[in-house]
Write an enzyme that holds these catalytic residues in place. Structure first.
Site, short mmCIF file in Angstrom:
data_model
loop_
_atom_site.label_atom_id
_atom_site.label_comp_id
_atom_site.label_asym_id
_atom_site.label_seq_id
_atom_site.Cartn_x
_atom_site.Cartn_y
_atom_site.Cartn_z
N ALA A 37 3.08 -1.13 4.53
CA ALA A 37 2.51 0.05 4.97
C ALA A 37 3.51 1.28 5.34
CB ALA A 37 1.89 -0.09 6.48
N VAL A 70 7.28 -2.30 7.01
CA VAL A 70 7.25 -0.95 7.13
C VAL A 70 8.08 -0.45 5.95
CG1 VAL A 70 7.97 1.31 8.18
CG2 VAL A 70 7.22 -0.67 9.50
N LYS A 71 7.17 0.61 5.14
CA LYS A 71 7.73 0.94 3.89
C LYS A 71 8.32 2.25 4.13
CE LYS A 71 5.73 0.87 -0.99
NZ LYS A 71 4.21 1.02 -1.54
N ILE A 72 9.74 2.67 3.71
CA ILE A 72 10.55 3.69 3.92
C ILE A 72 11.08 4.12 2.42
CG2 ILE A 72 12.41 4.70 5.08
CD1 ILE A 72 11.88 3.02 7.46
N THR A 102 0.90 -1.21 -0.05
CA THR A 102 -0.03 -0.08 0.21
C THR A 102 0.97 1.16 -0.10
OG1 THR A 102 0.02 0.22 2.50
CG2 THR A 102 -1.60 -1.25 1.49
#
Length: 217
Positions: free
Chosen positions: A56, A82-84, A27
């Site tokens: 996310a 976790v998307k960074i 997402t």
């Protein structure tokens, strides 16, 4: 190759799961905003139905904020990733969070060195963006090939997620190169299954079936 859906639409995700070949979901803030629902509510619902990784994204621009948000998001479900984004501050956050056992998907990757640095920092996944590179006349598939080659050279276990998929041939070529994952909109996911000759063949078989006497079903 693993198939991910790039969506925050729970109905699309359920349809993908019904096919039995959906491995995960990615997402981003844009996709979540389209739902008109609270961010955490959307992510938790997706995680509750998807057995695989669910990415996310954090929204802070500084490492401290990214780490704070990443730790918070990681507590929402066991399958959260976790998307960074790959920035200087993002790299700091990736290093910090990965050392604490948080799985990271490094996003907005547009060159091989960004992917290498993300892997060195401990990212579990990197997401090269194909469609956006194509939009500016850059060789997106060459980027994927370069990342895979570099990771093989040095034994990195970081998985390559081909993102910003615009058409089925993106998926085909990524699979040919050995990319780990392709994440795509549901419309592309459906197109991978369809072929006009398949439809024509079914139509012909059914027409001939009507001529068969004493059909058992």
């Amino acid at each position: 190759m693993q198939f991910f859906l790039d969506t925050a639409d729970i109905d699309e995700i359920r349809k993908g799961l019904d096919l039995g070949i959906l491995d995960g979901v990615t997402t981003n803030p844009t996709l979540v905003a389209k739902t008109g629902r609270p961010f955490r509510e959307v992510i938790e619902e997706i995680c509750s139905v998807v057995p695989g990784p669910v990415s996310a994204e954090v929204v802070s621009l500084d490492a401290e904020g990214m780490v704070r948000e990443g730790k918070m998001v990681a507590q929402w479900a066991e399958n959260i990733v976790v998307k960074i984004p790959i920035t200087t501050e993002g790299l700091k956050a990736i290093n910090t969070l990965s050392q604490e056992g948080v799985k990271i998907n490094t996003t907005l990757v547009f060159n091989p060195m960004q992917a290498l640095m993300a892997a060195k920092a401990g990212a579990a996944f990197v997401s090269p963006f194909l469609g956006r590179l194509d939009d500016v006349s850059s060789p997106s598939l060459g980027l994927v090939a370069s990342i895979i080659d570099i990771y093989m050279n040095y034994g990195y276990e970081t998985e390559v997620i081909c993102a910003s998929i615009r058409h089925p041939m993106h998926v085909v070529e990524c699979a040919r190169m050995g990319a780990d994952i392709a994440t795509m909109p549901y419309a592309i996911f459906e197109k991978l299954i369809k072929h006009p000759l398949t439809d024509a063949g079914i139509k012909g078989f059914l027409a001939d079936w009507e001529k068969v006497p004493d059909k058992p079903f």
